[in-house]
Scaffold this active site. Structure first.
Site, PDB file in Angstrom:
ATOM      1  CG  ASN A 126      -2.308  -3.941  -5.987  1.00  0.00           C
ATOM      2  OD1 ASN A 126      -3.225  -3.666  -6.768  1.00  0.00           O
ATOM      3  ND2 ASN A 126      -2.468  -4.705  -4.925  1.00  0.00           N
TER       4      ASN A 126
ATOM      5  CE  LYS B 160      -3.335  -2.434  -2.158  1.00  0.00           C
ATOM      6  NZ  LYS B 160      -3.216  -2.539  -0.714  1.00  0.00           N
TER       7      LYS B 160
ATOM      8  CG  HIS C  63      -3.480  -8.166  -2.429  1.00  0.00           C
ATOM      9  ND1 HIS C  63      -4.114  -7.679  -1.313  1.00  0.00           N
ATOM     10  CD2 HIS C  63      -2.415  -7.363  -2.652  1.00  0.00           C
ATOM     11  CE1 HIS C  63      -3.458  -6.615  -0.884  1.00  0.00           C
ATOM     12  NE2 HIS C  63      -2.426  -6.395  -1.673  1.00  0.00           N
TER      13      HIS C  63
ATOM     14  CD  GLU D  65      -5.937  -4.811  -0.111  1.00  0.00           C
ATOM     15  OE1 GLU D  65      -6.147  -4.591  -1.317  1.00  0.00           O
ATOM     16  OE2 GLU D  65      -5.116  -4.161   0.564  1.00  0.00           O
TER      17      GLU D  65
ATOM     18  CD  GLU E   6       1.523  -7.092  -0.985  1.00  0.00           C
ATOM     19  OE1 GLU E   6       1.984  -6.075  -1.509  1.00  0.00           O
ATOM     20  OE2 GLU E   6       0.313  -7.387  -1.023  1.00  0.00           O
TER      21      GLU E   6
ATOM     22  N   GLY F  12      -1.016  -0.585   3.943  1.00  0.00           N
ATOM     23  CA  GLY F  12      -1.832   0.621   4.069  1.00  0.00           C
ATOM     24  C   GLY F  12      -1.862   1.200   5.471  1.00  0.00           C
TER      25      GLY F  12
ATOM     26  CB  SER G 244       3.719   0.944   4.750  1.00  0.00           C
ATOM     27  OG  SER G 244       2.364   0.830   5.171  1.00  0.00           O
TER      28      SER G 244
HETATM   29  P1  13P Z   1       0.498  -0.215   0.549  1.00  0.00           P
HETATM   30  O1  13P Z   1       1.779   0.045  -0.226  1.00  0.00           O
HETATM   31  O2  13P Z   1      -0.552   0.819   0.312  1.00  0.00           O
HETATM   32  O3  13P Z   1       0.764  -0.517   1.981  1.00  0.00           O
HETATM   33  O4  13P Z   1      -0.102  -1.583  -0.096  1.00  0.00           O
HETATM   34  C1  13P Z   1       0.699  -2.675  -0.274  1.00  0.00           C
HETATM   35  C2  13P Z   1      -0.046  -3.666  -1.092  1.00  0.00           C
HETATM   36  O5  13P Z   1      -1.016  -4.241  -0.632  1.00  0.00           O
HETATM   37  C3  13P Z   1       0.415  -3.911  -2.465  1.00  0.00           C
HETATM   38  O6  13P Z   1      -0.208  -5.016  -3.006  1.00  0.00           O
END
Ligand code: 13P
Length: 252
Positions: free
Chosen positions: A9, A11, A97, A99, A169, A175, A215
């Protein structure tokens, strides 16, 4: 038999030329790696879909959008619909997601619409769920995860549900460098598979791919992927460098 999947992803990262280069690097690395024990998918910004699809060409790599609209077409300035995503050649869309739920106020009801439109347009859905740190600490996390899945996915038929991939997640692990332990992740993956068994039956539940995200990196992927209910990962930061991403892809 369920599939193992490692999906990136990206982002809101990379310009189009940078994204095309990253996609090229990933495709070359996948080709060089020979037979893999998982499917590989790249989840890219809308602006990159067509160019990355061309870059992928005949390579054995899937393509995902990171969202789609909850309407098919019309006066929704700035939105991108499921038929538009499908017309780029993408086969998947990431929905729900944290976010998007958190920063853009996506509700379970909106996600239900998005899921329906994605499936109606031939897209497979990578559906995200996961709890906040507060919900983990106050013990409500299983209820939160169950509600997210139930409220946006349990209206589907067992046949439709075959097009769904779940991604667990935990928000506190995204992150932050703080990964859920493999035991914490396994516990939730097994819990989710139990919910799916109740709703859709053992066969569908057993065939559903459940990814871990948060992560995930080459150093912790082998331990996570060794767990019986963890079928791969949804990778943020570590998907932005082909070498790191491939370190996770080859963790199986
Ligand atoms: P990270 O791997 O940067 O922690 O992000 C995970 C994520 O949100 C994947 O959709």
């Amino acid at each position: 038999m369920r599939k193992n999947i490692v999906a990136g992803n990206w982002k809101m990262n990379t310009t189009v030329p940078e994204g095309v280069q990253l996609a090229k690097d990933v495709c070359e690395a996948v080709a060089a790696a020979g037979e893999l024990k998982c499917d590989v998918i790249m989840g890219v910004p809308f602006t990159h879909l067509t160019a990355v699809c061309e870059t992928i060409g005949t390579a054995n790599v899937g393509l995902a959008a990171q969202n789609c609209a909850d309407h098919t077409s019309g006066a929704y300035t700035g939105e991108v619909s499921a038929p538009m995503v499908a017309s780029t050649g993408a086969g998947y869309v990431i929905l729900g997601h944290s976010e998007r739920r958190g920063y853009y106020n996506e509700t379970a009801e909106m996600l239900k619409e998005k899921v329906d439109l994605a499936l109606a347009n031939g897209l497979k859905v990578i559906f995200c769920c996961g709890e906040s740190l507060e919900e983990r600490e106050n013990g409500t996390f299983k209820d939160v995860i169950a509600a997210e899945i139930r409220d946006s996915l349990f209206h589907l038929s067992a046949e439709q549900f075959k097009e769904i991939v779940i991604a667990y997640e935990p928000i506190w692990a995204i992150g932050t460098g703080k990964t859920a332990t493999s035991d914490q992740a396994q516990e939730i993956h097994a819990f989710i598979r139990g919910l799916l068994t109740e709703q859709f039956g053992a066969q569908v539940a057993d065939d559903t791919t459940i990814l871990y995200g948060g992560s995930c990196k080459p150093s912790n992927a082998p331990e996570l992927f060794a767990k019986p209910d963890i079928d791969g990962g949804l990778i943020g930061g570590a998907s932005l460098k082909a070498a790191d991403f491939m370190g996770i892809v080859t963790a199986f």
